[in-house]
Every structure is written in C-alpha cells, then in structure tokens.
Design an enzyme around this catalytic site. Sequence first.
Site, PDB file in Angstrom:
ATOM      1  N   LYS A 159     -51.038  11.701  12.435  1.00 59.02           N
ATOM      2  CA  LYS A 159     -49.903  11.547  13.355  1.00 59.02           C
ATOM      3  C   LYS A 159     -48.876  10.572  12.772  1.00 59.02           C
ATOM      4  CE  LYS A 159     -52.091  14.036  16.529  1.00 59.02           C
ATOM      5  NZ  LYS A 159     -53.373  14.283  15.850  1.00 59.02           N
TER       6      LYS A 159
ATOM      7  N   LYS B 142     -49.258  12.019  22.744  1.00 61.98           N
ATOM      8  CA  LYS B 142     -50.473  12.422  22.036  1.00 61.98           C
ATOM      9  C   LYS B 142     -51.237  11.196  21.539  1.00 61.98           C
ATOM     10  CE  LYS B 142     -48.017  14.762  18.933  1.00 61.98           C
ATOM     11  NZ  LYS B 142     -47.626  15.554  17.720  1.00 61.98           N
TER      12      LYS B 142
ATOM     13  N   ARG C  74     -47.763  25.910  10.710  1.00 66.31           N
ATOM     14  CA  ARG C  74     -48.564  25.230   9.694  1.00 66.31           C
ATOM     15  C   ARG C  74     -48.091  25.684   8.317  1.00 66.31           C
ATOM     16  NH1 ARG C  74     -53.538  23.044   9.308  1.00 66.31           N
ATOM     17  NH2 ARG C  74     -52.698  21.760  11.003  1.00 66.31           N
TER      18      ARG C  74
ATOM     19  N   ARG D  52     -48.265  29.041  15.222  1.00 64.72           N
ATOM     20  CA  ARG D  52     -49.276  29.083  16.284  1.00 64.72           C
ATOM     21  C   ARG D  52     -48.548  29.035  17.626  1.00 64.72           C
ATOM     22  NH1 ARG D  52     -52.011  24.114  13.566  1.00 64.72           N
ATOM     23  NH2 ARG D  52     -49.781  23.791  13.295  1.00 64.72           N
TER      24      ARG D  52
ATOM     25  N   ARG E 202     -49.269  23.568  24.194  1.00 63.87           N
ATOM     26  CA  ARG E 202     -49.846  23.405  22.864  1.00 63.87           C
ATOM     27  C   ARG E 202     -50.005  24.745  22.162  1.00 63.87           C
ATOM     28  NH1 ARG E 202     -55.244  20.806  24.790  1.00 63.87           N
ATOM     29  NH2 ARG E 202     -54.971  22.598  26.188  1.00 63.87           N
TER      30      ARG E 202
ATOM     31  N   ASP F  13     -47.215  20.296   9.843  1.00 67.17           N
ATOM     32  CA  ASP F  13     -46.917  20.961  11.104  1.00 67.17           C
ATOM     33  C   ASP F  13     -45.437  20.776  11.409  1.00 67.17           C
ATOM     34  OD1 ASP F  13     -49.544  21.676  11.302  1.00 67.17           O
ATOM     35  OD2 ASP F  13     -50.054  20.285  12.903  1.00 67.17           O
TER      36      ASP F  13
ATOM     37  N   GLU G 197     -46.573  16.656  12.213  1.00 69.58           N
ATOM     38  CA  GLU G 197     -47.825  16.088  11.710  1.00 69.58           C
ATOM     39  C   GLU G 197     -47.947  16.355  10.224  1.00 69.58           C
ATOM     40  OE1 GLU G 197     -51.486  16.944  13.743  1.00 69.58           O
ATOM     41  OE2 GLU G 197     -50.627  16.608  15.730  1.00 69.58           O
TER      42      GLU G 197
ATOM     43  N   ASN H  59     -51.208  16.896   7.963  1.00 69.78           N
ATOM     44  CA  ASN H  59     -52.662  17.052   8.019  1.00 69.78           C
ATOM     45  C   ASN H  59     -53.254  16.981   6.619  1.00 69.78           C
ATOM     46  OD1 ASN H  59     -53.344  18.051  11.001  1.00 69.78           O
ATOM     47  ND2 ASN H  59     -51.380  18.896  10.379  1.00 69.78           N
TER      48      ASN H  59
END
Length: 313
Positions: free
Chosen positions: A124, A159, A209, A224, A232, A272, A280, A282
């Site tokens: 994050k 979050k 992603r 997504r 979400r 993301d 984000e 990841n």
Amino acid sequence: MNIAILLDPLDHLKIYKDSTFAMMEEAARRGHALYVFEQHELFVRDGGVLATIRRLHLTGDHTHWYRLDATEVRALADFDAVLMRKDPPFDMEYLYSTHLLDAAQRQGARVVNHPQALRDFNEKLAILRFAEYITPTLVTREPEQVREFLAEHGDVILKPLDGMGGMGIFRLKLDDPNLGSILETQMQQGAQTVMVQRYIPDIVNGDKRILIIDGEAAPYCLARIPKQGETRGNLAAGGRGVAQPLSERDWTIARALGPQLKAEGLLLVGLDVIGDYLTEVNVTSPTCFREIMDQTGFNVAAMFVDALERAMP
C-alpha cells in the site's frame, strides 16, 4: 537451472489459475529442475541457511498434478535461483523469512524478489514513492484526520495497510451512518494506521493488474471488474477478470516505474491501476498470469522465465 521455490502448501494451489504453477510449468518445459519448500522448512544451522526441501515433478495430470521425491536438507546457496512465492499476509513470520533469505544471499543464493525490497515495499505505502501517479491520499492513525479528508473529497476509500484480496476495504461517504463505527473498528481508536484515498469512479471499468517483469510491462493487463453492488474489484471479492491491452496511461506508468523497480531487485511486480491512478505496488506474490495467458494467448510465464534465465549468470 535448479530452482528452489518457497511457497504455500502444494495442495492449496488452484492450478487452473495459479501464477506460481504457471511459472513452474514453463520452467519444467524448458528442462529446469524444480524444488519446493514451505516457510516452516527454512532454517539456519551453524550459520548456514538451509531448507528441508523436495524435488518436484509435474505429472501433467490436473487431478494428481505433482510428485515429490524424498526430503533432503540443502543450502539455499546450492541453487541457481530461489523464488519467494509465499502469499501474504506479510506478518512477523514472513518478515523473519526475508531476514533468513537475506542471510542466504550473503552466502551466495540468488533470491527473487530481493528480500530487502520485499521489506521496503509495503504494497500500500509503496505508491508514495510515485506520488505523481496517485489520487489524493492520506495515511494516518488519527480518526479526525480521516473525517477532515472525507469532508474535503466527499467520497473516499479506506484500507488497512496489511490487507490482501480486498479484505477490510470500505467506501465512505459523508452521510454514512456507520462512519464512526467503521473508524473505531478499522483504526482501533487511533492504534492502527490506515490509508484513505479519494474514490476513483473508474473502478466500474476495473482495477487493472499490470505485470512488470525485469522492468518491462507485459502488453496485457487484467481488469478486475467489481460485481454488481460491490466497490472492490479483487477476484477474491467476486470481481470478474477481463484481460485487455495496456492503455496509453498504463504504459506511461509502467515505463516510468519499471526501471526503478528493477533497480531495487524486483524482478516481478504487479501494479494496480484504477483509471489513470496507481493504487498499489504488489511485490510479495503477484498473480494474474493464468487469466492473461488464457484470454489473450500471451505467455506471461515465458516472459518471466526468460527474465529469470537472464538474471542468473
């Protein structure tokens, strides 16, 4: 190459969609030898970083998809590459594992992703390194600051810093009757730090992603898309994955971040992006290989193994 992979229990892998399995399948197809071990099988004895490890053979049968040789104790430095593919949560045991992998690197092991980078890049908070690409963002443990931020923007996402799969994410509006309760629960009366971001309406088109491999973006991302009535987009929260070419803005972000991420020792990263904004970074166990491969025919696993082969002298 002899490749050792630290991962979750094999029987937990859903091979029809698992990115680690896609990597293993491609590596085995090229003749590389695969070895697997779990977090609790990593240890140090007399200064050496070792693992209780097993040779893995892929059978090609999707019901009984693997066979293991007998266990043996091996030094991680004996392998050509060590892949850290343990899924979050990034808890204290995960942290300890990165320290042991650091020690293994000092003994000659080649670890992907770099253990120091795994610690430095909170998935994050890492977006703060790239502030020009993010939506207005607040990081705080003060509930009153969240209220002020909400009053300024009117619609925000809250979050936790250690969540995964969309867990613990809330969309907050000014008139939310549960605002006080949500802040108390998520922030534990000022004891827990959270991230709050201005809501990005483009989430309806998907939380994308983007896979960065050895500093370069795969040409397709996985959008997504949230299910009806859901904020979400995470697949774990019921989102629907739709592979699509990178947009011009996606390429801009990927090309700006890719070389920096590579320089940090991050061979594989999942960015993301919602709309025009990075949300984000990841690094622990990025996924979505299989969905992109199945929908577009682009072999993400081959791109990854190509990079792994280049990285290992």
